[in-house]
Design a protein around this motif. Structure first.
Motif, PDB file in Angstrom:
ATOM      1  N   GLN A 154       0.826  -1.206   0.000  1.00 11.41           N
ATOM      2  CA  GLN A 154       0.000   0.000   0.000  1.00 11.41           C
ATOM      3  C   GLN A 154       0.860   1.256   0.000  1.00 11.41           C
ATOM      4  O   GLN A 154       0.590   2.216  -0.739  1.00 11.41           O
ATOM      5  CB  GLN A 154      -0.928   0.002   1.219  1.00 11.41           C
ATOM      6  N   LYS A 155       1.900   1.270   0.840  1.00 15.07           N
ATOM      7  CA  LYS A 155       2.784   2.439   0.910  1.00 15.07           C
ATOM      8  C   LYS A 155       3.572   2.626  -0.389  1.00 15.07           C
ATOM      9  O   LYS A 155       3.795   3.760  -0.835  1.00 15.07           O
ATOM     10  CB  LYS A 155       3.737   2.307   2.091  1.00 15.07           C
ATOM     11  N   LEU A 156       3.993   1.520  -0.989  1.00 17.21           N
ATOM     12  CA  LEU A 156       4.716   1.607  -2.246  1.00 17.21           C
ATOM     13  C   LEU A 156       3.831   2.223  -3.333  1.00 17.21           C
ATOM     14  O   LEU A 156       4.250   3.120  -4.071  1.00 17.21           O
ATOM     15  CB  LEU A 156       5.184   0.221  -2.693  1.00 17.21           C
ATOM     16  N   LYS A 157       2.608   1.735  -3.417  1.00 12.16           N
ATOM     17  CA  LYS A 157       1.682   2.258  -4.423  1.00 12.16           C
ATOM     18  C   LYS A 157       1.377   3.734  -4.169  1.00 12.16           C
ATOM     19  O   LYS A 157       1.313   4.533  -5.106  1.00 12.16           O
ATOM     20  CB  LYS A 157       0.397   1.422  -4.433  1.00 12.16           C
ATOM     21  N   ALA A 158       1.222   4.094  -2.901  1.00  5.17           N
ATOM     22  CA  ALA A 158       0.956   5.495  -2.567  1.00  5.17           C
ATOM     23  C   ALA A 158       2.134   6.390  -2.955  1.00  5.17           C
ATOM     24  O   ALA A 158       1.949   7.579  -3.245  1.00  5.17           O
ATOM     25  CB  ALA A 158       0.661   5.636  -1.077  1.00  5.17           C
ATOM     26  N   GLY A 159       3.333   5.812  -2.973  1.00 11.28           N
ATOM     27  CA  GLY A 159       4.526   6.560  -3.347  1.00 11.28           C
ATOM     28  C   GLY A 159       4.806   6.560  -4.836  1.00 11.28           C
ATOM     29  O   GLY A 159       5.862   7.035  -5.271  1.00 11.28           O
ATOM     30  N   GLY A 160       3.881   5.988  -5.623  1.00 11.84           N
ATOM     31  CA  GLY A 160       4.034   6.005  -7.072  1.00 11.84           C
ATOM     32  C   GLY A 160       4.751   4.813  -7.671  1.00 11.84           C
ATOM     33  O   GLY A 160       5.020   4.785  -8.886  1.00 11.84           O
ATOM     34  N   HIS A 161       5.071   3.811  -6.869  1.00 10.28           N
ATOM     35  CA  HIS A 161       5.739   2.615  -7.366  1.00 10.28           C
ATOM     36  C   HIS A 161       4.708   1.583  -7.831  1.00 10.28           C
ATOM     37  O   HIS A 161       3.589   1.532  -7.301  1.00 10.28           O
ATOM     38  CB  HIS A 161       6.610   1.994  -6.283  1.00 10.28           C
ATOM     39  N   SER A 162       5.070   0.747  -8.776  1.00 11.06           N
ATOM     40  CA  SER A 162       4.238  -0.402  -9.141  1.00 11.06           C
ATOM     41  C   SER A 162       4.774  -1.622  -8.391  1.00 11.06           C
ATOM     42  O   SER A 162       5.980  -1.732  -8.143  1.00 11.06           O
ATOM     43  CB  SER A 162       4.261  -0.640 -10.648  1.00 11.06           C
ATOM     44  N   VAL A 163       3.875  -2.522  -8.026  1.00  6.59           N
ATOM     45  CA  VAL A 163       4.248  -3.646  -7.172  1.00  6.59           C
ATOM     46  C   VAL A 163       3.859  -4.972  -7.820  1.00  6.59           C
ATOM     47  O   VAL A 163       2.710  -5.153  -8.244  1.00  6.59           O
ATOM     48  CB  VAL A 163       3.575  -3.545  -5.785  1.00  6.59           C
ATOM     49  N   HIS A 164       4.817  -5.870  -7.889  1.00  2.04           N
ATOM     50  CA  HIS A 164       4.571  -7.245  -8.300  1.00  2.04           C
ATOM     51  C   HIS A 164       4.792  -8.101  -7.049  1.00  2.04           C
ATOM     52  O   HIS A 164       5.874  -8.065  -6.444  1.00  2.04           O
ATOM     53  CB  HIS A 164       5.528  -7.669  -9.410  1.00  2.04           C
TER      54      HIS A 164
END
Length: 301
Positions: free
Chosen positions: A18-28
């Motif tokens: 969630q924090k990664l996505k909020a920071g603009g990163h894409s997550v696999h």
């Protein structure tokens, strides 16, 4: 950045995603089953179908990423040495894949892994003693990849708690108190647990990903050390049950705590995060452990 995250369906991993996505990163995220993959898809995480022993799957996902966060761990303490070996195999596979890339690679460890002088507060510069804990090799292995041009780092977790805690240590203690109609501590209960809220922990992973230094160890710690008697009393008050002290070695302790006995009895683990805060600018903002354990808090809703 495209980040490959193991343990993405776990409690800490979900918050990290969630924090990664909020920071603009894409997550696999690694997913052990089609059901887990579907759950990741629903929250905007691209699933990578496989488990921690599917090393070829892990290597491929790592190679295709801009960085890796390894939160996954097989939480079966009845075969601790075996699952630690699985963990090291994953770290080796990812580290070897990322060699020469200077890509970030964060490995998860625990504040109880290193040892220091009795009564001393553990710092980020303390390193694990050989043979003390089967996870010690994971830290050394991870940090060693800095010499092979991997921006590898370690984040040590304390006791993690939070509003949606269902299977963590604190949830286990609360559940045991409710089931047994009493909350317990052992002896004088002076031994201390470091702790942090899962939301603050997740924020640290993102900071380390973006700003962390190769070979460094960071501590996700808000509460330096909360005496276990204070934790037990807070749980007793919140659950509306008496709090009692039991003698170490009593069969009642094992019956009440189960696997948590190894962590709750005798482990004195005060831990500082001063260097982490200074170097990464980490500023925990959530409630302390004793504040979240108040009677009107989420653990007793």
């Amino acid at each position: 950045m495209q980040i490959f995250l193991t343990g993405a369906t776990g409690w800490v991993g979900r918050h990290v995603a969630q924090k990664l996505k909020a920071g603009g990163h894409s997550v696999h995220g690694l997913a052990r089953s089609p059901a887990s993959a579907q759950a990741l898809t629903k929250v905007g995480v691209t699933p990578v179908l496989g488990g921690l022993e599917d090393l070829e799957v892990i290597k491929k996902a790592a190679a295709e990423s801009d960085g890796v966060i390894h939160c996954g761990f097989v939480h079966d303490f009845s075969r601790f040495a075996e699952v630690c070996a699985i963990d090291r195999a994953v770290i080796t596979a990812i580290g070897e894949t990322l060699k020469g890339s200077n890509k970030p690679f964060i490995v998860t460890s625990g504040t109880a892994v290193p040892t220091g002088p009795k009564d001393a507060t553990l710092t980020e510069t303390d390193r694990p003693a050989t043979g003390f804990n089967p996870r010690y090799e994971a830290e050394l292995l991870a940090c060693g990849f800095k010499d092979q041009k991997v921006r590898s780092m370690v984040i040590r977790l304390p006791t993690v708690y939070g509003d949606d805690d269902e299977h963590g240590f604190v949830a286990g203690l609360v559940g045991a108190a409710k089931t047994n109609k009493r909350s317990i501590f052992v002896g004088d209960g002076a031994n201390r647990w470091p702790a942090a809220h899962v939301v603050d922990v997740a924020s640290l992973y993102v900071l380390a990903l973006e700003k962390g230094v190769a070979g460094e160890v960071y501590h996700a710690v808000l509460d330096t050390g909360v005496p276990t008697k204070d934790i037990a009393r807070a749980i007793g008050e919140g659950a509306g049950v008496p709090t009692v002290s039991l003698e170490a070695g009593s069969p009642d302790v094992s019956a009440h705590l189960g696997f948590l006995e190894m962590f709750f009895v005798g482990l004195d683990n005060p831990t500082s995060s001063a260097l982490t805060k200074k170097e990464l600018g980490w500023e925990p903002k959530e409630k302390t452990l004793l504040n979240i354990l108040k009677k009107d808090g989420p653990y007793f809703a």
